[in-house]
Design a protein around this motif. Sequence first.
Motif, PDB file in Angstrom:
ATOM      1  N   THR A  65       0.819  -1.258  -0.047  1.00  0.00           N
ATOM      2  CA  THR A  65      -0.024  -0.123   0.048  1.00  0.00           C
ATOM      3  C   THR A  65       0.843   1.028   0.077  1.00  0.00           C
ATOM      4  OG1 THR A  65      -1.767  -1.152   1.264  1.00  0.00           O
ATOM      5  CG2 THR A  65      -1.888   1.246   1.217  1.00  0.00           C
ATOM      6  N   GLN A  66       1.928   1.248   0.752  1.00  0.00           N
ATOM      7  CA  GLN A  66       2.782   2.427   0.819  1.00  0.00           C
ATOM      8  C   GLN A  66       3.385   2.641  -0.315  1.00  0.00           C
ATOM      9  OE1 GLN A  66       3.256   4.638   3.304  1.00  0.00           O
ATOM     10  NE2 GLN A  66       4.417   5.583   2.084  1.00  0.00           N
TER      11      GLN A  66
ATOM     12  N   GLN B 218       2.386   1.969  -3.534  1.00  0.00           N
ATOM     13  CA  GLN B 218       1.434   2.367  -4.327  1.00  0.00           C
ATOM     14  C   GLN B 218       0.986   3.741  -4.100  1.00  0.00           C
ATOM     15  OE1 GLN B 218      -2.096  -0.148  -3.676  1.00  0.00           O
ATOM     16  NE2 GLN B 218      -1.349  -1.892  -4.715  1.00  0.00           N
ATOM     17  N   GLN B 219       1.121   3.964  -2.714  1.00  0.00           N
ATOM     18  CA  GLN B 219       0.645   5.605  -2.573  1.00  0.00           C
ATOM     19  C   GLN B 219       1.848   6.544  -3.000  1.00  0.00           C
ATOM     20  OE1 GLN B 219      -0.020   5.538   1.769  1.00  0.00           O
ATOM     21  NE2 GLN B 219      -2.071   4.920   1.515  1.00  0.00           N
ATOM     22  N   ASP B 220       3.267   5.809  -2.624  1.00  0.00           N
ATOM     23  CA  ASP B 220       4.275   6.670  -3.196  1.00  0.00           C
ATOM     24  C   ASP B 220       4.424   6.832  -4.640  1.00  0.00           C
ATOM     25  OD1 ASP B 220       5.169   6.898  -0.723  1.00  0.00           O
ATOM     26  OD2 ASP B 220       6.744   5.159  -0.786  1.00  0.00           O
TER      27      ASP B 220
ATOM     28  N   ALA C 176       1.678   6.697  -6.814  1.00  0.00           N
ATOM     29  CA  ALA C 176       0.733   7.782  -7.270  1.00  0.00           C
ATOM     30  C   ALA C 176       1.222   9.149  -6.767  1.00  0.00           C
ATOM     31  CB  ALA C 176      -0.471   7.541  -6.267  1.00  0.00           C
ATOM     32  N   ARG C 177       1.876   9.413  -5.799  1.00  0.00           N
ATOM     33  CA  ARG C 177       2.361  10.636  -5.304  1.00  0.00           C
ATOM     34  C   ARG C 177       3.335  11.291  -6.110  1.00  0.00           C
ATOM     35  NH1 ARG C 177       1.440   9.310   0.233  1.00  0.00           N
ATOM     36  NH2 ARG C 177       3.853   8.405   0.186  1.00  0.00           N
TER      37      ARG C 177
END
Length: 337
Positions: free
Chosen positions: A204-205, A207-209, A211-212
């Motif tokens: 999840t981390q 994926q968030q990185d 996306a950012r």
Amino acid sequence: MSVATISKKSRWVALSPVVLALAVAVAGCSKDEPASTAAPAAAPAAVAAPPAPAVSAQVQAMGADELRAAANKALAENRIYAPGGDNAMEYYLALRDKLPSDPAVASALTDLMPYTLIATEQSIGRDDFVEAQRLSGLLEKADPKAPALPRLKQSIAAAQLAVTARAETAKTKEVTDAEAKVLETKRLAQQAEQQRVAAEALATQQQQDAARKAEADRVAAAQREAAAAAQREAAARTATTTPATPAAAARPAANALKVVSSPSPRYPPEALRAGTSGEVLVEITVGTDGSVTNARVVRATPARVFDREALNAVRRWKFEPIDAPTTTRRTLAFNPG
């Protein structure tokens, strides 16, 4: 049977001529016994049953001459105290019951007792308590006051307790090992679950990185595009700058345009849902009748989000009539709030 008479004082030292023939085999006595005498206890942890009578009923039923002959044969075949029911000790004990005053029988029993004592100790050593009790029963019948009897009985009892304790310890260890195995299985399952949760959190981390980073790249690209557009606009203005003609000087300036109608642009639904804001710089040409005859996007932030709606809006704008077409620029802002 010919047995020398041995004085009471020297019974435990001297051996009769018949028994002397067996002395050579004393070290291997337990090896020469029938297999039944060396059988290990089937269940060491269990307390042995009370011993049977020292002399079997079959031996007790034999006559004196038959007992004497059987005893001689048993000695010749090295069956001093075993197997049970067919050994020299039992035959002599039964013969003594029939002939209590026979010194030869008493002497023979005295000579055989040391071997029976050794065999008893060996049986205790290998946890064969049934055989140890049988042999100690022979010793007790031969001499109820034999000094070794209390020690032998105590050794049998202590060995039985030790075997029982070992069995209990083994059982406890088995239970402990089983519990340890269950705990280890539980620990491994918990460890696997913890690793699974950690892996999901890491994914999840990541994926968030990602996306950012993608958003940052998109914004950076839009900013680069806007800067490039601004540079192109400045270059175009520089390239098209010419001295004003008298006719041009007579035309009204762009800031002299008076707006009659300027409908607001429609907010793109996708941008509104996403809460995206921005602005569009458009260049429009106003005809003499005050309508917009041409329009183009000079710069948009973010790019290609509000362009279409901005152009659709300015094409509907109306100004007061002017003497000659005029080109000007207007900035349309989009704010979801």
